[in-house]
Design a protein around this motif. Structure first.
Motif, short mmCIF file in Angstrom:
data_model
loop_
_atom_site.label_atom_id
_atom_site.label_comp_id
_atom_site.label_asym_id
_atom_site.label_seq_id
_atom_site.Cartn_x
_atom_site.Cartn_y
_atom_site.Cartn_z
N LEU A 1 4.16 -72.30 34.49
CA LEU A 1 4.36 -71.90 33.09
C LEU A 1 5.75 -72.29 32.60
O LEU A 1 5.89 -72.85 31.50
CB LEU A 1 4.15 -70.40 32.94
CG LEU A 1 2.71 -69.89 33.07
CD1 LEU A 1 2.70 -68.37 33.20
CD2 LEU A 1 1.88 -70.32 31.87
N LEU A 2 6.76 -72.03 33.39
CA LEU A 2 8.12 -72.36 32.98
C LEU A 2 8.32 -73.87 32.89
O LEU A 2 9.00 -74.37 32.00
CB LEU A 2 9.13 -71.73 33.95
CG LEU A 2 9.23 -70.20 33.89
CD1 LEU A 2 10.07 -69.69 35.04
CD2 LEU A 2 9.81 -69.74 32.56
N HIS A 3 7.72 -74.61 33.83
CA HIS A 3 7.82 -76.07 33.80
C HIS A 3 7.19 -76.62 32.52
O HIS A 3 7.78 -77.48 31.85
CB HIS A 3 7.15 -76.67 35.03
CG HIS A 3 6.86 -78.13 34.90
ND1 HIS A 3 7.85 -79.09 34.93
CD2 HIS A 3 5.68 -78.80 34.71
CE1 HIS A 3 7.31 -80.29 34.76
NE2 HIS A 3 6.00 -80.14 34.64
N ARG A 4 6.01 -76.13 32.17
CA ARG A 4 5.32 -76.67 31.00
C ARG A 4 5.98 -76.25 29.69
O ARG A 4 5.80 -76.92 28.67
CB ARG A 4 3.85 -76.25 31.04
CG ARG A 4 3.11 -76.96 32.18
CD ARG A 4 1.65 -76.58 32.29
NE ARG A 4 1.02 -77.38 33.35
CZ ARG A 4 -0.23 -77.20 33.78
NH1 ARG A 4 -0.98 -76.26 33.22
NH2 ARG A 4 -0.72 -77.96 34.73
N ARG A 5 6.75 -75.17 29.72
CA ARG A 5 7.54 -74.79 28.55
C ARG A 5 8.92 -75.44 28.56
O ARG A 5 9.74 -75.20 27.68
CB ARG A 5 7.70 -73.26 28.51
CG ARG A 5 6.40 -72.51 28.22
CD ARG A 5 6.63 -71.00 28.30
NE ARG A 5 7.63 -70.57 27.34
CZ ARG A 5 7.40 -70.24 26.08
NH1 ARG A 5 6.16 -70.27 25.62
NH2 ARG A 5 8.36 -69.85 25.28
N ARG A 6 9.16 -76.26 29.59
CA ARG A 6 10.46 -76.94 29.76
C ARG A 6 11.61 -75.94 29.82
O ARG A 6 12.69 -76.17 29.30
CB ARG A 6 10.68 -77.97 28.63
CG ARG A 6 9.59 -79.04 28.53
CD ARG A 6 9.45 -79.80 29.84
NE ARG A 6 8.44 -80.87 29.76
CZ ARG A 6 7.25 -80.84 30.36
NH1 ARG A 6 6.90 -79.76 31.06
NH2 ARG A 6 6.41 -81.85 30.29
N GLU A 7 11.37 -74.81 30.49
CA GLU A 7 12.38 -73.77 30.65
C GLU A 7 12.73 -73.52 32.10
O GLU A 7 13.48 -72.60 32.42
CB GLU A 7 11.86 -72.46 30.02
CG GLU A 7 11.62 -72.55 28.52
CD GLU A 7 10.97 -71.29 27.96
OE1 GLU A 7 10.60 -70.41 28.77
OE2 GLU A 7 10.84 -71.19 26.73
N ALA B 1 7.08 -65.48 28.62
CA ALA B 1 7.66 -66.21 27.49
C ALA B 1 8.61 -65.36 26.67
O ALA B 1 9.54 -65.88 26.03
CB ALA B 1 6.54 -66.75 26.60
N ARG B 2 8.42 -64.04 26.68
CA ARG B 2 9.24 -63.13 25.87
C ARG B 2 10.30 -62.42 26.70
O ARG B 2 10.79 -61.36 26.32
CB ARG B 2 8.33 -62.09 25.21
CG ARG B 2 7.32 -62.69 24.23
CD ARG B 2 6.31 -61.66 23.78
NE ARG B 2 5.32 -62.24 22.87
CZ ARG B 2 4.23 -61.59 22.45
NH1 ARG B 2 3.99 -60.35 22.85
NH2 ARG B 2 3.38 -62.19 21.65
N ALA C 1 1.47 -64.74 30.93
CA ALA C 1 2.20 -65.82 30.28
C ALA C 1 3.00 -65.33 29.08
O ALA C 1 4.14 -65.75 28.86
CB ALA C 1 1.22 -66.91 29.85
N ARG C 2 2.42 -64.41 28.30
CA ARG C 2 3.14 -63.89 27.13
C ARG C 2 4.38 -63.10 27.55
O ARG C 2 5.45 -63.23 26.94
CB ARG C 2 2.22 -63.01 26.29
CG ARG C 2 1.19 -63.78 25.48
CD ARG C 2 0.59 -62.89 24.40
NE ARG C 2 -0.12 -61.75 24.96
CZ ARG C 2 -1.41 -61.76 25.28
NH1 ARG C 2 -2.12 -62.85 25.10
NH2 ARG C 2 -1.99 -60.67 25.77
N ASP D 1 0.92 -83.02 34.90
CA ASP D 1 1.89 -81.96 34.63
C ASP D 1 1.69 -80.75 35.53
O ASP D 1 2.13 -79.64 35.20
CB ASP D 1 1.88 -81.53 33.16
CG ASP D 1 3.28 -81.18 32.66
OD1 ASP D 1 4.26 -81.67 33.24
OD2 ASP D 1 3.39 -80.44 31.66
#
Length: 282
Positions: free
Chosen positions: A77-83, A55-56, A51-52, A133
């Protein structure tokens, strides 16, 4: 469909399970991708580091090397970060469970999939998002309660990087009961609503329900199979943007996993929610 330039920078995330399952395919994928684009390769040791790294990623296009579960994890992961909407994913399928990736258009084989990453096009895909979610990439199915009772999900042997997690889960939850003798369960009695309209109510036992995104006009396709008595019952079909299932505890299968039990769940279709690289037209 958008195409990609060879000048694109790639972030290649190699799932730990892929390295243990098929190291040779991982090596081939790395070689093909590195020869065709500026590539940064990351080998996370577990879900948190995975995940890290994602995100980076910066401006790099993420390429997941792994199985269906790695793809679902990445989309979640991308959905929950709205990315998710602004990120195009690519995948090289390596591992045992690959049916979701292949159904979505990802080629089989490390070489063909890696070439699609470099030379393919973006395909926009619909997504099912539930009220917790969670996401569903392919079809979801609610099996009959009898099937769930008769076929408990097997527990696979833990791979090296998973053993600490599995030990922790077992210490917290205790041993998982497995019935010694399979017993049929009662028929499922579930209310199915599509866009607020009841399709099947609790008085009608059902054998199974399927919900599939990607229908016409961005709708989900719903099929309910009533319990047959004598002659085979005709399936009930509907299409809509939201699907709600309510009733006694039920489980559902989606993208190779089993979720539940739950008593109510609503899914909504997000049209064109995410992009996946697939081969272009020949």
């Amino acid at each position: 469909m958008a195409t990609f330039a060879t000048s694109d920078q790639l972030l290649v995330i190699i799932d730990p399970a892929a390295r243990e399952t098929d190291g040779e395919s991982v090596r081939i994928a790395k070689d093909v991708l590195s020869a065709g684009a500026a590539t940064k390769v990351c080998m996370p040791d577990g879900p948190e580091e995975f995940a890290r790294v994602l995100a980076r990623r910066g401006s790099r296009r993420p390429v997941v090397v792994g199985d269906d579960s790695a793809l679902v994890r990445t989309v979640t992961l991308l959905h929950r970060r709205r990315e998710l909407a602004g990120c195009v994913l690519s995948m090289v399928p390596v591992g045992g469970a690959l049916s979701v990736a292949h159904t979505l258009g990802v080629p089989a084989g490390a070489v063909a999939a890696a070439r699609a990453v470099l030379d393919g096009v973006e395909r926009r895909l619909d997504l099912l998002v539930d009220d917790s979610d969670g996401v569903v990439l392919g079809a979801l199915r609610i099996p009959p309660l009898a099937a769930v009772a008769m076929a408990p999900e097997p527990v696979p042997a833990a791979r090296g990087w998973l053993r600490p997690y599995q030990h922790l889960v077992r210490s917290l939850s205790g041993p998982r009961p497995v019935p010694a003798v399979p017993r049929p369960g009662p028929p499922a009695r579930l209310r199915v609503e599509v866009d607020g309209e009841t399709v099947v109510d609790l008085d009608q036992p059902v054998e199974g329900i399927s919900v599939t995104p990607g229908g016409l006009d961005g709708l989900a396709e719903v099929e309910v199979r009533p319990l047959s008595v004598g002659a085979e019952a005709t399936p009930v079909r509907a299409a809509g943007r939201t699907v709600t299932v309510t009733g006694s505890d039920f489980r559902y299968r989606a993208d190779g996993g089993v979720t539940g039990p739950v008593r109510r769940r609503t899914w909504r279709v997000v049209e064109g929610a995410w992009g996946l690289t697939v081969p272009g037209a020949p």
